[in-house]
Design a protein around this motif. Sequence first.
Motif, PDB file in Angstrom:
ATOM      1  N   ALA A  25      22.678  20.502 -20.680  1.00 32.51           N
ATOM      2  CA  ALA A  25      23.339  21.653 -20.057  1.00 32.51           C
ATOM      3  C   ALA A  25      24.853  21.567 -20.205  1.00 32.51           C
ATOM      4  O   ALA A  25      25.534  22.583 -20.413  1.00 32.51           O
ATOM      5  CB  ALA A  25      22.944  21.743 -18.585  1.00 32.51           C
ATOM      6  N   VAL A  28      25.771  22.771 -23.591  1.00 32.72           N
ATOM      7  CA  VAL A  28      25.735  24.237 -23.646  1.00 32.72           C
ATOM      8  C   VAL A  28      27.024  24.816 -23.076  1.00 32.72           C
ATOM      9  O   VAL A  28      27.636  25.727 -23.655  1.00 32.72           O
ATOM     10  CB  VAL A  28      24.516  24.784 -22.864  1.00 32.72           C
ATOM     11  CG1 VAL A  28      24.566  26.304 -22.774  1.00 32.72           C
ATOM     12  CG2 VAL A  28      23.212  24.330 -23.523  1.00 32.72           C
ATOM     13  N   ASN A  31      30.117  24.194 -25.348  1.00 38.15           N
ATOM     14  CA  ASN A  31      30.114  25.093 -26.496  1.00 38.15           C
ATOM     15  C   ASN A  31      30.501  26.511 -26.080  1.00 38.15           C
ATOM     16  O   ASN A  31      31.247  27.195 -26.789  1.00 38.15           O
ATOM     17  CB  ASN A  31      28.733  25.096 -27.151  1.00 38.15           C
ATOM     18  CG  ASN A  31      28.649  26.051 -28.318  1.00 38.15           C
ATOM     19  OD1 ASN A  31      28.136  27.160 -28.199  1.00 38.15           O
ATOM     20  ND2 ASN A  31      29.157  25.635 -29.462  1.00 38.15           N
ATOM     21  N   GLY A 217      22.708  20.181 -26.735  1.00 35.56           N
ATOM     22  CA  GLY A 217      23.021  21.372 -25.947  1.00 35.56           C
ATOM     23  C   GLY A 217      24.034  22.259 -26.644  1.00 35.56           C
ATOM     24  O   GLY A 217      23.911  23.491 -26.637  1.00 35.56           O
ATOM     25  N   MET A 220      22.448  24.575 -29.354  1.00 38.74           N
ATOM     26  CA  MET A 220      21.422  25.543 -28.972  1.00 38.74           C
ATOM     27  C   MET A 220      21.984  26.959 -29.009  1.00 38.74           C
ATOM     28  O   MET A 220      23.099  27.212 -28.572  1.00 38.74           O
ATOM     29  CB  MET A 220      20.873  25.223 -27.578  1.00 38.74           C
ATOM     30  CG  MET A 220      20.052  23.949 -27.517  1.00 38.74           C
ATOM     31  SD  MET A 220      19.511  23.529 -25.845  1.00 38.74           S
ATOM     32  CE  MET A 220      18.397  24.899 -25.513  1.00 38.74           C
ATOM     33  N   ARG A 221      21.187  27.897 -29.514  1.00 39.81           N
ATOM     34  CA  ARG A 221      21.572  29.297 -29.603  1.00 39.81           C
ATOM     35  C   ARG A 221      20.520  30.155 -28.888  1.00 39.81           C
ATOM     36  O   ARG A 221      19.473  30.476 -29.451  1.00 39.81           O
ATOM     37  CB  ARG A 221      21.716  29.721 -31.065  1.00 39.81           C
ATOM     38  CG  ARG A 221      22.774  28.954 -31.835  1.00 39.81           C
ATOM     39  CD  ARG A 221      24.178  29.274 -31.330  1.00 39.81           C
ATOM     40  NE  ARG A 221      25.200  28.504 -32.040  1.00 39.81           N
ATOM     41  CZ  ARG A 221      25.690  27.352 -31.631  1.00 39.81           C
ATOM     42  NH1 ARG A 221      25.223  26.798 -30.509  1.00 39.81           N
ATOM     43  NH2 ARG A 221      26.625  26.723 -32.316  1.00 39.81           N
ATOM     44  N   PHE A 222      20.800  30.523 -27.667  1.00 34.77           N
ATOM     45  CA  PHE A 222      19.826  31.252 -26.857  1.00 34.77           C
ATOM     46  C   PHE A 222      19.601  32.675 -27.371  1.00 34.77           C
ATOM     47  O   PHE A 222      18.570  33.282 -27.085  1.00 34.77           O
ATOM     48  CB  PHE A 222      20.286  31.291 -25.401  1.00 34.77           C
ATOM     49  CG  PHE A 222      20.402  29.932 -24.776  1.00 34.77           C
ATOM     50  CD1 PHE A 222      19.274  29.235 -24.395  1.00 34.77           C
ATOM     51  CD2 PHE A 222      21.637  29.333 -24.603  1.00 34.77           C
ATOM     52  CE1 PHE A 222      19.363  27.976 -23.834  1.00 34.77           C
ATOM     53  CE2 PHE A 222      21.744  28.073 -24.039  1.00 34.77           C
ATOM     54  CZ  PHE A 222      20.606  27.391 -23.654  1.00 34.77           C
ATOM     55  N   VAL A 295      14.471  25.671 -29.027  1.00 37.34           N
ATOM     56  CA  VAL A 295      15.185  26.133 -27.837  1.00 37.34           C
ATOM     57  C   VAL A 295      14.227  26.316 -26.667  1.00 37.34           C
ATOM     58  O   VAL A 295      14.504  25.874 -25.537  1.00 37.34           O
ATOM     59  CB  VAL A 295      15.931  27.451 -28.132  1.00 37.34           C
ATOM     60  CG1 VAL A 295      16.548  28.013 -26.851  1.00 37.34           C
ATOM     61  CG2 VAL A 295      17.024  27.225 -29.174  1.00 37.34           C
TER      62      VAL A 295
END
Length: 322
Positions: A25, A28, A31, A217, A220-222, A295
């Motif tokens: 987290a 994330v 980034n 984290g 990651m590309r949500f 993801v």
Amino acid sequence: MSLAGTLNLFYASLAVSLPTFAWVALGVALNAFGILPQWLNDRISLLAFRFGLPLMLFAGAAQVDYSALGAARYLLAGVIATLLVFAASWLYTRWRGHPKREQGIFVQAAFRSNLAIVGMALTLSAYGERGPELAALPVALMTVLYNILAVWVLDSTLGNSTKLANVFRGVVLNPLVIGVMAGVCLAVSPMSVPAAMRPAGVILSGFFLPLVLICIGGSMRFSRLYRAGPLTWEASAWRLILAPMAGVLVALSLGVRDEHLGVLFLLLATPVAASSHVMVAAARGDSTLAANIIVLTTLLSLVTITAGFFTLAYFSMVGKLQ
């Protein structure tokens, strides 16, 4: 067990999984705020993969007692469970009628866990320095198996052709495998393991595992999840539920208990390995599908790992936690 005891056990199980995913987290967040750009993330990840993690695995493997029969049984359980999930998921995806070019991606997601990074971090949270020591050999063995199976299934479903010699060379030159094998050689040699090896392993684990988790984290590309379809959810269910269950059932049938069972579960219950996306992209497969599965399994694994480990701990199957 009383309600208070059950709650304490649940909190202990959450303490195993939560720190690991807190680092993810953080990555994330870094980034999102532009503090960890992709170019920096890639360089840190490469440094950790080539040097940090191999050194950590070397230190852990050098301290394992390979004469213990229990270690052999849980290694065997991990291999058997992986092969079972590989075969069963391949039969399942063909039965479901998934497009052929997606079948290999599904199968790889089902059997290939992120045991070298997330798994090692979880074992450290659960058992302290003893965790990575127990996990080092299965990480090496199953990393080899994962790579061979992944190349096989992707080539079979994507219509590519890879020479066996190239697969073998890639496995032999894998820095993680080299690190563990060097540690095993030191452990079984007449030479005594230096006293500084144990604290060195603890320091390396405490530094590089959080660092790599932050990088996971950060990568990651949500936004990719908007295209996640039924196949993504099915593959995630195989990775996070069916594969760990298979591992536990095989291990129990072989008499594996306590720390060995706990370590094996934590290694097999992790999200899909990030390297699976790299292999799919290199094979010119659907890299978006592969990324979606990574993801989604990463997001859901906090719940599934906590629930699974709590269940095993409730029935006193995973030994004493740190």
